[in-house]
Design a protein around this motif. Structure first.
Motif, PDB file in Angstrom:
ATOM      1  N   SER A 146      -3.449   2.615  -2.874  1.00  0.00           N
ATOM      2  CA  SER A 146      -4.810   2.289  -3.293  1.00  0.00           C
ATOM      3  C   SER A 146      -5.226   0.978  -2.639  1.00  0.00           C
ATOM      4  O   SER A 146      -4.494  -0.020  -2.725  1.00  0.00           O
ATOM      5  CB  SER A 146      -4.900   2.163  -4.812  1.00  0.00           C
ATOM      6  OG  SER A 146      -6.086   1.499  -5.208  1.00  0.00           O
ATOM      7  N   PHE A 147      -6.393   0.978  -1.963  1.00  0.00           N
ATOM      8  CA  PHE A 147      -6.906  -0.256  -1.361  1.00  0.00           C
ATOM      9  C   PHE A 147      -7.138  -1.317  -2.427  1.00  0.00           C
ATOM     10  O   PHE A 147      -6.769  -2.487  -2.267  1.00  0.00           O
ATOM     11  CB  PHE A 147      -8.223   0.010  -0.621  1.00  0.00           C
ATOM     12  CG  PHE A 147      -8.103   0.904   0.579  1.00  0.00           C
ATOM     13  CD1 PHE A 147      -6.960   0.890   1.366  1.00  0.00           C
ATOM     14  CD2 PHE A 147      -9.134   1.773   0.932  1.00  0.00           C
ATOM     15  CE1 PHE A 147      -6.854   1.708   2.488  1.00  0.00           C
ATOM     16  CE2 PHE A 147      -9.036   2.588   2.038  1.00  0.00           C
ATOM     17  CZ  PHE A 147      -7.888   2.570   2.819  1.00  0.00           C
ATOM     18  N   TYR A 186       0.831  -1.212   0.000  1.00  0.00           N
ATOM     19  CA  TYR A 186       0.000   0.000   0.000  1.00  0.00           C
ATOM     20  C   TYR A 186       0.861   1.257   0.000  1.00  0.00           C
ATOM     21  O   TYR A 186       0.514   2.259  -0.647  1.00  0.00           O
ATOM     22  CB  TYR A 186      -0.935   0.021   1.207  1.00  0.00           C
ATOM     23  CG  TYR A 186      -1.807   1.266   1.233  1.00  0.00           C
ATOM     24  CD1 TYR A 186      -2.989   1.318   0.514  1.00  0.00           C
ATOM     25  CD2 TYR A 186      -1.425   2.396   1.943  1.00  0.00           C
ATOM     26  CE1 TYR A 186      -3.771   2.456   0.497  1.00  0.00           C
ATOM     27  CE2 TYR A 186      -2.196   3.548   1.942  1.00  0.00           C
ATOM     28  CZ  TYR A 186      -3.373   3.570   1.228  1.00  0.00           C
ATOM     29  OH  TYR A 186      -4.137   4.721   1.209  1.00  0.00           O
ATOM     30  N   SER A 187       1.974   1.236   0.713  1.00  0.00           N
ATOM     31  CA  SER A 187       2.837   2.421   0.774  1.00  0.00           C
ATOM     32  C   SER A 187       3.387   2.790  -0.599  1.00  0.00           C
ATOM     33  O   SER A 187       3.755   3.936  -0.855  1.00  0.00           O
ATOM     34  CB  SER A 187       3.992   2.190   1.753  1.00  0.00           C
ATOM     35  OG  SER A 187       4.858   1.178   1.267  1.00  0.00           O
ATOM     36  N   VAL A 244       1.318   5.229   6.385  1.00  0.00           N
ATOM     37  CA  VAL A 244       0.167   4.666   5.678  1.00  0.00           C
ATOM     38  C   VAL A 244      -1.122   5.353   6.117  1.00  0.00           C
ATOM     39  O   VAL A 244      -1.950   5.755   5.293  1.00  0.00           O
ATOM     40  CB  VAL A 244       0.087   3.150   5.920  1.00  0.00           C
ATOM     41  CG1 VAL A 244      -1.285   2.605   5.513  1.00  0.00           C
ATOM     42  CG2 VAL A 244       1.179   2.427   5.135  1.00  0.00           C
ATOM     43  N   ASN A 245      -1.313   5.515   7.401  1.00  0.00           N
ATOM     44  CA  ASN A 245      -2.567   6.064   7.900  1.00  0.00           C
ATOM     45  C   ASN A 245      -2.697   7.571   7.690  1.00  0.00           C
ATOM     46  O   ASN A 245      -3.809   8.082   7.583  1.00  0.00           O
ATOM     47  CB  ASN A 245      -2.749   5.704   9.375  1.00  0.00           C
ATOM     48  CG  ASN A 245      -3.289   4.302   9.554  1.00  0.00           C
ATOM     49  OD1 ASN A 245      -4.493   4.076   9.562  1.00  0.00           O
ATOM     50  ND2 ASN A 245      -2.379   3.326   9.644  1.00  0.00           N
ATOM     51  N   GLU A 246      -1.584   8.266   7.601  1.00  0.00           N
ATOM     52  CA  GLU A 246      -1.644   9.688   7.240  1.00  0.00           C
ATOM     53  C   GLU A 246      -2.140   9.840   5.807  1.00  0.00           C
ATOM     54  O   GLU A 246      -2.934  10.737   5.496  1.00  0.00           O
ATOM     55  CB  GLU A 246      -0.269  10.333   7.407  1.00  0.00           C
ATOM     56  CG  GLU A 246       0.102  10.605   8.850  1.00  0.00           C
ATOM     57  CD  GLU A 246       1.502  11.178   8.991  1.00  0.00           C
ATOM     58  OE1 GLU A 246       2.186  11.340   7.940  1.00  0.00           O
ATOM     59  OE2 GLU A 246       1.920  11.453  10.134  1.00  0.00           O
ATOM     60  N   HIS A 247      -1.676   8.939   4.932  1.00  0.00           N
ATOM     61  CA  HIS A 247      -2.143   9.002   3.535  1.00  0.00           C
ATOM     62  C   HIS A 247      -3.620   8.630   3.443  1.00  0.00           C
ATOM     63  O   HIS A 247      -4.378   9.254   2.689  1.00  0.00           O
ATOM     64  CB  HIS A 247      -1.321   8.052   2.673  1.00  0.00           C
ATOM     65  CG  HIS A 247      -1.665   8.132   1.216  1.00  0.00           C
ATOM     66  ND1 HIS A 247      -2.651   7.354   0.646  1.00  0.00           N
ATOM     67  CD2 HIS A 247      -1.180   8.920   0.225  1.00  0.00           C
ATOM     68  CE1 HIS A 247      -2.760   7.653  -0.636  1.00  0.00           C
ATOM     69  NE2 HIS A 247      -1.868   8.588  -0.929  1.00  0.00           N
TER      70      HIS A 247
END
Length: 363
Positions: A21-22, A16-17, A93-96
Motif C-alpha cells: 500500500s502506498f 512496500y513489499s 514491487v512493480n508487478e504488484h
C-alpha cells in the motif's frame, strides 16, 4: 551514491513489499523518521525535507533509476550509475503495482451523483478540503466526501469518509427547518438591525476621533505654508510640512476605511433581510430543483461547512450565528461516523457576513 538516501529508498521498497500500500508505506517510513530529499533551487529556495505522501512513494517505487538504468522516450537503457535496488525486488514491487491498476470505465451521467457541497466543505481536524469520491460495483455506488489530508499520510488526519447524500440531506434539512421558523427569522433580523445600530455608533465615534486629530494638523499646514510664503526659515519649515502632510494622508486614509465599513455595514443589514426572506422559500425551491440547481442553491446560501463527527459548522452568507443543539440522524458511511450535535456558525471570510454572535438552545 548517497548512502543515507540509498538506505531510505531500500527501506521504502522493502516496506512496500510487505504492506502492499502506498499510503501505509508512507505512514511507516514517516514513523521511522525518514523525510524527502532536501535541496536548494537555483534561486536559493529550500525544498524537500518533508513527510512522504503516497504520491512520492509511488514515484520512487516505479522509477527505473534505482535499478541503475535510465529511460528515454519510453525506452530503458543501462545507466552509468550504480543500482540501489535489486532487480528481483523492483520487479516484484512493480508487478504488484501493475496488478492493482484498474481501468475505470466512465460511469453513465444519469448514474453519477451531483456533489452538492463540492468545494465548500472542509475537514474540522486538519483543515483539508473534503473532495468527492465514490466506490461500488455495477448495480450500486456509494458516494462520499474524503479528506485530502489522507494524501499526506495516514497520520496527517484521522478523518475517514462521510456519506455525501447523508451530509447533503442534513444541510438542506437544516436550511428548510430554519425557513419554517418565522420567530427565528424575525429574531435574526431584529438582532441584525440592533447590532448594526451599535456598530454605526462605534464607527461614528471612530470617525469623529480621526476628524478631531485631523483639524489641528490642517491648521498647522496652513500656518507653515503662510510662513514659507513670507520667506521665513524655509529649510526647517519644509521638513515639518512634509511630516505633517504624511500624517494628514494617514488620517485621511483611516477616514476612508471607516466610510467603507459604513457602506459594508449598510449592505449587511440589507442582505440579512434578503436572506431571511429567501430562507422562507428555500423548501419550495429545493423540492422542484434538479441536482445542478440544488448545487447552485447551496452556494447561494452557504459560505462554508466544517465537518467533524461531533458537530457540523455551517457558515451562511450575511447572517448571524445560531448555535443549536439538535438530534440528528447518522451522517455516515457503513456506520463509520455519526453526528450527535450540529452547530451552525458563520463563515469568517465572507465580506458580507454579519459580524456578531448569538447563541441559543433549541430543545
Amino acid at each position: 551514491m548517497n548512502p543515507e538516501e540509498a538506505k531510505i529508498v531500500q527501506t521504502i521498497y522493502e516496506t512496500y513489499s510487505k504492506l502492499r500500500s502506498f499510503r501505509m508505506t508512507a505512514k511507516a517510513v514517516n514513523e521511522m523518521g525518514y523525510r524527502t530529499k532536501a535541496y536548494h533551487s537555483r534561486r536559493g529556495n529550500h525544498h524537500g525535507n518533508k513527510k512522504f505522501n503516497k504520491n512520492a512513494i509511488a514515484h520512487i517505487l516505479q522509477s527505473t533509476a534505482y535499478l541503475g538504468k535510465v529511460s528515454h522516450n519510453g525506452d530503458i537503457f543501462e545507466g552509468r550509475h550504480e543500482a540501489i535496488i535489486d532487480e528481483k525486488l523492483w520487479q516484484n514491487v512493480n508487478e504488484h503495482i501493475a496488478a492493482n491498476k484498474v481501468v475505470r470505465r466512465k460511469p453513465r451521467p444519469q448514474k453519477m451523483h451531483t456533489f452538492l457541497l463540492e468545494s465548500i466543505v472542509r475537514c474540522g481536524w486538519c483543515g483539508g478540503q473534503l473532495t468527492p469520491s465514490y466506490s461500488g460495483g455495477r448495480s450500486r455506488h456509494y458516494y462520499y466526501y474524503i479528506c485530502t489530508g489522507l494524501n499526506r499520510g495516514a497520520d496527517e488526519c484521522k478523518m475517514k469518509r462521510v456519506s455525501a447524500p447523508a451530509l447533503e440531506d442534513a444541510i438542506a434539512g437544516r436550511l428548510i427547518e430554519m425557513g419554517k421558523d418565522q420567530d427565528l427569522l424575525n429574531e435574526i433580523l431584529d438582532e441584525a438591525n440592533c447590532n448594526s445600530r451599535k456598530e454605526v455608533k462605534i464607527l461614528q465615534e471612530r470617525k469623529d476621533l480621526q476628524r478631531r486629530a485631523l483639524a489641528p494638523i490642517e491648521q498647522e499646514i496652513k500656518n507653515i505654508v503662510k510662513f514659507i510664503s513670507q520667506g521665513k526659515n524655509m529649510a526647517s519649515l519644509g521638513a515639518e510640512l512634509e511630516r505633517l502632510e504624511i500624517r494628514k494622508k494617514e488620517i485621511e486614509g483611516e477616514i476612508e476605511k471607516i466610510d467603507l465599513e459604513f457602506r459594508e455595514l449598510k449592505n449587511r443589514t440589507i442582505d440579512a433581510e434578503i436572506i431571511s426572506e429567501g430562507l422562507e422559500f428555500f423548501e419550495q425551491a429545493w423540492e422542484v430543483a434538479d441536482p445542478k440547481q440544488k448545487k447552485d442553491l447551496m452556494r447561494l446560501y452557504v459560505h462554508k461547512i466544517i465537518w467533524t463527527p461531533e458537530k457540523i459548522k455551517m457558515g451562511l452568507y450575511t447572517r448571524p450565528v445560531s448555535e443549536i443543539s439538535i438530534k440528528s440522524s447518522n451522517v455516515n458511511h457503513d456506520g463509520q461516523i455519526a453526528v450527535d450535535r450540529i452547530n451552525w456558525l458563520p463563515g469568517s471570510n465572507s465580506l458580507h457576513n454579519v459580524l456578531f454572535w448569538r447563541k441559543f438552545q433549541k430543545m
